[in-house]
Write an enzyme that holds these catalytic residues in place. Sequence first.
Site, short mmCIF file in Angstrom:
data_model
loop_
_atom_site.label_atom_id
_atom_site.label_comp_id
_atom_site.label_asym_id
_atom_site.label_seq_id
_atom_site.Cartn_x
_atom_site.Cartn_y
_atom_site.Cartn_z
N HIS A 50 0.84 -1.19 0.00
CA HIS A 50 0.00 0.00 0.00
C HIS A 50 0.88 1.25 0.00
O HIS A 50 2.10 1.17 0.18
CB HIS A 50 -0.95 0.00 1.20
CG HIS A 50 -0.30 -0.23 2.52
ND1 HIS A 50 0.52 0.70 3.13
CD2 HIS A 50 -0.33 -1.29 3.35
CE1 HIS A 50 0.93 0.22 4.28
NE2 HIS A 50 0.45 -1.00 4.44
P1 TYD Z 1 -2.40 -3.71 7.05
O1 TYD Z 1 -2.40 -2.30 6.52
O2 TYD Z 1 -2.91 -4.79 6.16
O3 TYD Z 1 -0.95 -4.06 7.58
P2 TYD Z 1 0.41 -4.05 6.73
O4 TYD Z 1 0.79 -2.60 6.59
O5 TYD Z 1 1.39 -4.81 7.53
O6 TYD Z 1 0.12 -4.72 5.44
O7 TYD Z 1 -3.22 -3.69 8.40
C1 TYD Z 1 -3.79 -4.87 8.92
C2 TYD Z 1 -5.05 -4.48 9.68
O8 TYD Z 1 -4.73 -3.71 10.82
C3 TYD Z 1 -6.02 -3.66 8.84
O9 TYD Z 1 -7.33 -4.15 9.10
C4 TYD Z 1 -5.88 -2.27 9.38
C5 TYD Z 1 -5.48 -2.51 10.82
N1 TYD Z 1 -4.63 -1.43 11.40
C6 TYD Z 1 -5.15 -0.67 12.43
O10 TYD Z 1 -6.30 -0.84 12.87
N2 TYD Z 1 -4.35 0.31 12.98
C7 TYD Z 1 -3.10 0.54 12.53
O11 TYD Z 1 -2.39 1.44 13.05
C8 TYD Z 1 -2.59 -0.26 11.44
C9 TYD Z 1 -1.21 -0.03 10.89
C10 TYD Z 1 -3.39 -1.24 10.92
#
Ligand code: TYD
Length: 134
Positions: A50
């Site tokens: 992302h």
């Molecule tokens: P995701 O963005 O998929 O993690 P990565 O960056 O490792 O790929 O996030 C996983 C889940 O966690 C998604 O449902 C969003 C949630 N999340 C939060 O609730 N708070 C946060 O600060 C972060 C980074 C993620």
Amino acid sequence: MNPCKIIDLPKISDVRGNLTFIESMHHIPFKIERVYYLYDVPGDEERGGHAHKNLEQLIIAISGSFDITVDDGIESNTYSLRRPYYGLYIPSFIWRTMENFSTSSAALVLASKPYDESDYYRNYEDFIKSIKEK
Ligand code: TYD
């Protein structure tokens, strides 16, 4: 030009071990409003995938190692993070993926804003399209 950069963090060493510290607006160019960490990531899993509209981040391999590939829509670069005194600064509008997590590794992420799903590009084509419109 790749706007991401490795920041060499202070390291205080003595016989008791090492200590590293980070101050907002001093060692990193943003105020820290959120901290999160990734851990117990299986070695064959990929995280990230992302980009952000506004968020700035510093990512540190606080334990173990992993690779981060950053892509600004023009070029991509891969960094291997393996020391707790190096941080990778990632500004907004950078697509990032993280992989090759070693056993017992942990990624510490310092972020400039609270979590906000509307700040994400989670689709690479949407990200590239918005870069072209900028
Ligand atoms: P995701 O963005 O998929 O993690 P990565 O960056 O490792 O790929 O996030 C996983 C889940 O966690 C998604 O449902 C969003 C949630 N999340 C939060 O609730 N708070 C946060 O600060 C972060 C980074 C993620």
